[in-house]
Design an enzyme around this catalytic site. Sequence first.
Site, short mmCIF file in Angstrom:
data_model
loop_
_atom_site.label_atom_id
_atom_site.label_comp_id
_atom_site.label_asym_id
_atom_site.label_seq_id
_atom_site.Cartn_x
_atom_site.Cartn_y
_atom_site.Cartn_z
N ARG A 77 7.27 53.06 16.76
CA ARG A 77 7.28 51.73 17.40
C ARG A 77 5.98 51.38 18.09
NH1 ARG A 77 13.01 50.49 19.16
NH2 ARG A 77 14.12 50.62 17.18
N ASP A 132 16.06 38.77 33.30
CA ASP A 132 15.76 39.89 32.41
C ASP A 132 14.51 40.57 32.98
OD1 ASP A 132 16.71 40.55 29.28
OD2 ASP A 132 14.71 41.32 29.78
C1 LIG Z 1 20.30 44.02 23.92
S1 LIG Z 1 19.72 42.84 25.09
C2 LIG Z 1 21.28 42.16 25.64
C3 LIG Z 1 21.27 40.64 25.72
C4 LIG Z 1 22.59 39.98 26.09
N1 LIG Z 1 23.06 40.41 27.38
C5 LIG Z 1 23.63 40.21 25.03
O1 LIG Z 1 24.56 40.99 25.25
O2 LIG Z 1 23.54 39.63 23.95
C6 LIG Z 1 19.25 43.91 26.46
C7 LIG Z 1 18.28 43.24 27.43
O3 LIG Z 1 18.19 44.05 28.61
C8 LIG Z 1 16.88 43.93 29.13
N2 LIG Z 1 16.63 45.04 30.08
C9 LIG Z 1 16.36 46.33 29.82
N3 LIG Z 1 16.20 47.02 30.95
C10 LIG Z 1 16.35 46.14 31.98
C11 LIG Z 1 16.29 46.23 33.39
N4 LIG Z 1 16.03 47.39 33.99
N5 LIG Z 1 16.49 45.11 34.11
C12 LIG Z 1 16.75 43.92 33.51
N6 LIG Z 1 16.83 43.77 32.18
C13 LIG Z 1 16.64 44.86 31.41
C14 LIG Z 1 16.00 43.95 27.89
O4 LIG Z 1 14.74 43.38 28.15
C15 LIG Z 1 16.85 43.13 26.90
O5 LIG Z 1 16.47 41.78 26.87
#
Ligand SMILES: C[S@@+](CC[C@H](N)C(=O)[O-])C[C@H]1O[C@@H](n2cnc3c(N)ncnc32)[C@H](O)[C@@H]1O
Length: 282
Positions: free
Chosen positions: A44, A149
């Site tokens: 990646r 986010d």
């Molecule tokens: C798979 S997406 C989920 C999006 C949405 N909640 C859904 O279920 O469709 C996970 C998101 O979590 C965010 N993320 C990861 N670690 C995080 C953190 N420590 N604090 C806030 N957001 C975080 C990532 O940037 C990503 O956009």
Amino acid sequence: MSMALSNTTHYSITDEEFSQFKTLLYDESGITLSEHKKTLLVSRLTKRLRKLELKSFTEYYNYVVHGVNGGEEFVQMLDLLSTNKTDFFREPKHFEFLAQTIMPELASQRKIRIWSSACSSGEEPYSIAITVCEAMGAKKWDCKILASDLSTRVLSHAANGIYEKDRVKDLDSARLHRFFLKGKKGDKVKAKKEIAQMVAFKRINLMNDDYPIKSGLDLIFCRNVMIYFDKETQERLVNNFYRYLKPNGYLFIGHSESLQWLDTPFLPVAPTIYQKKDVDEG
Ligand SMILES: C[S@@+](CC[C@H](N)C(=O)[O-])C[C@H]1O[C@@H](n2cnc3c(N)ncnc32)[C@H](O)[C@@H]1O
């Protein structure tokens, strides 16, 4: 004289370098990379190292940690290592529960405060806004949705509210028509003011124990991110959410996640929906 790096340069990572990245990612985002993710990390990040013309993972690590761009590279790295996958009305039962159970419960106050806490590119908070608009009928509610986010890249996409047409292909045409504007070329849509004005976007790291939010939330959505956190981090996070919810407030988590093994006072009310029940505000 620096040696030019070709766009086919191959990189390998030492155990020590991998462990530095693992610790950095965990400390900054809570995301756990297991040992077998070494190959994934190399594949990646390789393109990024080539682009930056760096010679090794140690150089890249230093660039992320000490780089002049104030944490921006960490976001790039996070986006490459984690998934931002999301969809409009992903896990539709949650939106049905909001429309059919929660909206009638709050109908006498016509006020609702919602936090979409890992909102990615915005499909989740706009789906919540659409659900609330449809369920509130003719009488306007005071509805505020905070969408946050860790990644500034996805947040700026979310705040633009512009999506490829393909992303909304599963929305029925009445919804599409009411809540989205069509772009001139017909290949994109944009969230209309009716829903856009209900949502405010902010960068919040879920790893912080205090969030820049007044408590007294009715709903928190934290879906499909906890799965990347270890049990201890999940437990801390969920108990933080508990503090920010009003009594009888709800927590929504992803369908492949569970609070079953965590020490938390939340009570399950439907699959992957939990409630802060019958307690004083704490
Ligand atoms: C798979 S997406 C989920 C999006 C949405 N909640 C859904 O279920 O469709 C996970 C998101 O979590 C965010 N993320 C990861 N670690 C995080 C953190 N420590 N604090 C806030 N957001 C975080 C990532 O940037 C990503 O956009």
